[in-house]
Design an enzyme around this catalytic site. Structure first.
Site, mmCIF file in Angstrom:
data_model
loop_
_atom_site.group_PDB
_atom_site.id
_atom_site.type_symbol
_atom_site.label_atom_id
_atom_site.label_comp_id
_atom_site.label_asym_id
_atom_site.label_seq_id
_atom_site.Cartn_x
_atom_site.Cartn_y
_atom_site.Cartn_z
ATOM 1 N N GLU A 178 0.790 -1.237 0.000
ATOM 2 C CA GLU A 178 0.000 0.000 0.000
ATOM 3 C C GLU A 178 0.820 1.284 0.000
ATOM 4 O O GLU A 178 0.259 2.368 -0.114
ATOM 5 C CB GLU A 178 -1.017 -0.006 1.155
ATOM 6 C CG GLU A 178 -0.461 0.023 2.551
ATOM 7 C CD GLU A 178 -0.316 -1.375 3.141
ATOM 8 O OE1 GLU A 178 -0.208 -2.351 2.374
ATOM 9 O OE2 GLU A 178 -0.295 -1.479 4.394
ATOM 10 N N ASN A 179 2.143 1.177 0.096
ATOM 11 C CA ASN A 179 2.952 2.384 -0.082
ATOM 12 C C ASN A 179 3.133 2.729 -1.561
ATOM 13 O O ASN A 179 3.794 3.712 -1.879
ATOM 14 C CB ASN A 179 4.311 2.246 0.616
ATOM 15 C CG ASN A 179 5.095 1.048 0.150
ATOM 16 O OD1 ASN A 179 4.541 -0.026 -0.089
ATOM 17 N ND2 ASN A 179 6.395 1.206 0.011
#
Lengths: 234, 218
Positions: free
Chosen positions: B47-48
Site C-alpha cells: 500500500e505504499n
C-alpha cells in the site's frame, strides 16, 4: 526565458517557515524523505510546528531529528511506531498527536491539490476516528466527511526536477510526495538531480511545476534503510 | 498442538485464485506469499505504492527507494507498477484488490476487528489498516486463537478500540478456520490434532460447528 523556481539550497528554501507553521513532509517510513530540508529546519530551530507526514521518522533520522529538538508541537500521521522519543513525548503530554488512516491522509492531500474541500470516506466509520466527525449516508452506507488539508508549506523529495518545478519520483520513494506537493500553499522540492527545462520528457512528469514554488538540488543523501531484508544470491 | 504460523499461511494460500490482486499485512500474512499454489498467478499489492511486489533483493542490491509497507527492502517484477499513496488506497477503496489478509488482536462474531491500539500501552497508529478493512470485500484474518494469557481472541464483542466494523469474512487460527455468519463464528475446519471441544472451550463469541467440518489439509 522560462519561469525559474530555483533557490540556492535548503536554508534559503525554508527560511520563511516561522514558529507555529503547519508543514507537510513527503515520505513513507524513511523512504523518499526531504533530508536536506529537515536538516535545515533542525539547524534553524523553528519551533511549535504542526507536522503532517505519514510517519514520524526514527529516533535519529527524519522527523525524529526535529522531535529530539522539541520543535514539533503537533504530529498528524498514520503510523508512528519505531520511535521511542516520540512515544515518550506523547505519553508525557508534551506532544499532541492526531492519528488518521493512511488512505484518508493521502486523500486529504489529494483533494487539497484538486481544489475539493471535503470528501466522504468509509475508513474509520464506527471507530474512534469517527468521533466528532460529520457523517453522510448514501445508499444506506455511512461515510465520514474528511476535510482537505490546509498547510502553509509542503516539503517533498523527488528524484529529478527541472528549474520550472516539474518533478519525477523514483520507485516507492514516490509515496506521499506528489500528493503533498499538490497540497502545500508553498511547496518546496528538493531533488537529487536538477536539470534544465526540456531535459525531462513531458510524458513522464509526475508533478507538474505549477504545484511547486521552490526547487533545489539536494546533496549528501543518506537514504537510510529501516528494515534491510535480503535473500541469498542464486 | 495446533497449526504453526507457516501452516496458517499455507491454509490461507488456498483462498488465492488465479488473477487475484492481494494485499498481505505484516506478520503471518506476509508468509502467505511463500505458499502461492502452482498455476495460480497473483499480484501482490503494497500500500505504499506498488503492484507486483517481488522477493527481497539479493545481498548488496538493496535499494532505499524500493520498500514495502513493512519498510522492508524488496524488488519489483516484470509487470510491476508504481504509483502514489492516494492511488494505492483508491484502488483498495474501489474494490479492485480481491483479497486482504491481515493480523488482529481481537475479532468479534459479527466481523468487527481490533488490531491497532491498546489504550495507554501501544500507540503506534492504524497505518493503512482502517482503509483496508473498510473497503475490502474479502478480508481474512490470520492470528493465534488465544492471547499470551490464554484468553480467546474470538469474542462476542471487541474490548480494544475498533479498526473496522462488520468487515471480516474469515479467520484462520492455529485451531481452525472460521467464517463470520449471522450466527457468529462458523467453524468449517479444525487443525488435525485439535478437538472440537478444545475449539469450543477456547472461543468466547457465538460459535457454530459446521455439519461437514473437516480437518485442515496441511
Amino acid at each position: 526565458m522560462s519561469i525559474n523556481k530555483v533557490v540556492a539550497g535548503a536554508d534559503e528554501a525554508i527560511k520563511d517557515i516561522q514558529d507555529g507553521a503547519t508543514v507537510m513532509f513527503g515520505g513513507f517510513g524513511l523512504c523518499g524523505l526531504p533530508e536536506n530540508c529537515i536538516t535545515a529546519l533542525v539547524k534553524k530551530g523553528t519551533t511549535n510546528l504542526t507536522c503532517i507526514s505519514n510517519n514520524a521518522g526514527v529516533d535519529d533520522f527524519g522527523i525524529g531529528l526535529m522531535l529530539h529538538k522539541k520543535q514539533v508541537k503537533k504530529m498528524i500521521a498514520s503510523y508512528v511506531g519505531e520511535n521511542a522519543e516520540f512515544e515518550r513525548q506523547l505519553l508525557s503530554g508534551e506532544l499532541e498527536v492526531e492519528l488518521i488512516p493512511q488512505g484518508t491522509l493521502a486523500t486529504r492531500c489529494l483533494i487539497a491539490g484538486y481544489g475539493i474541500p471535503f470528501v466522504p470516506v468509509l475508513a474509520g466509520v464506527g471507530t474512534e476516528v469517527a468521533v466528532g466527525k460529520e457523517t453522510v449516508v448514501r445508499n444506506g452506507k455511512e461515510y465520514l466527511i474528511e476535510e482537505a488539508f490546509d498547510a502553509e508549506f509542503a516539503i517533498v523529495k523527488a528524484w529529478k526536477g527541472d528549474t520550472m518545478g516539474n518533478l519525477i519520483f523514483k520507485d516507492t520513494a514516490r509515496n506521499f510526495n506528489p500528493l503533498m506537493a499538490m497540497a502545500g500553499k508553498t511547496t518546496i522540492a528538493e531533488v537529487e538531480e536538477l536539470v534544465q527545462p526540456g531535459e525531462l520528457d513531458p510524458n513522464m512528469i509526475h508533478t507538474p511545476g505549477i504545484y511547486v514554488h521552490r526547487i533545489f538540488q539536494g546533496s549528501n543523501y543518506e537514504k537510510r534503510i529501516e528494515q534491510r531484508t535480503v535473500r541469498k544470491a542464486n | 498442538m495446533g497449526l504453526t504460523k507457516e501452516q496458517i499461511a499455507q491454509r490461507i494460500s488456498k483462498e488465492l485464485k488465479d488473477g487475484y490482486y492481494v494485499n498481505l499485512g505484516i506478520g503471518i500474512p506476509t508468509l502467505v506469499a511463500n505458499y502461492i499454489p502452482e498455476g495460480i498467478n497473483v499480484v501482490l499489492q503494497s500500500e505504499n505504492g506498488l503492484l507486483g511486489m517481488g522477493p527481497f533483493p539479493e545481498e548488496g542490491k538493496e535499494d532505499a527507494d524500493l520498500i514495502n509497507a513493512g519498510k522492508q527492502t524488496i524488488t519489483t517484477l516484470p509487470g510491476s507498477a508504481i504509483f502514489d499513496s492516494a492511488m494505492s488506497f483508491g484502488m483498495i477503496r474501489a474494490g479492485k484488490v480481491h483479497l486482504t489478509v491481515l493480523g488482529a488482536m481481537e475479532v468479534a462474531d459479527n466481523g468487527d476487528i481490533a488490531n491497532w491500539k491498546i489504550p495507554n500501552k501501544m500507540v503506534k497508529g492504524m497505518g493503512g489498516a482502517m482503509d483496508l478493512v473498510a473497503a475490502a470485500k474479502n478480508i481474512i484474518v490470520a492470528m493465534q486463537h488465544t492471547n499470551p494469557k490464554g484468553e480467546s481472541k474470538l469474542l462476542s464483542k471487541c474490548s480494544l478500540p475498533l479498526t473496522g466494523i462488520k468487515c471480516v469474512t474469515k479467520i484462520v487460527t492455529d485451531l481452525g478456520v472460521f467464517e463470520i455468519t449471522a450466527d457468529g463464528f462458523r467453524c468449517i475446519e479444525h487443525a488435525p490434532d485439535v478437538t472440537i471441544d478444545e475449539i469450543k472451550a477456547k472461543t468466547a463469541g457465538r460459535l457454530v460447528i459446521a455439519d461437514d467440518i473437516k480437518a485442515v489439509a496441511v
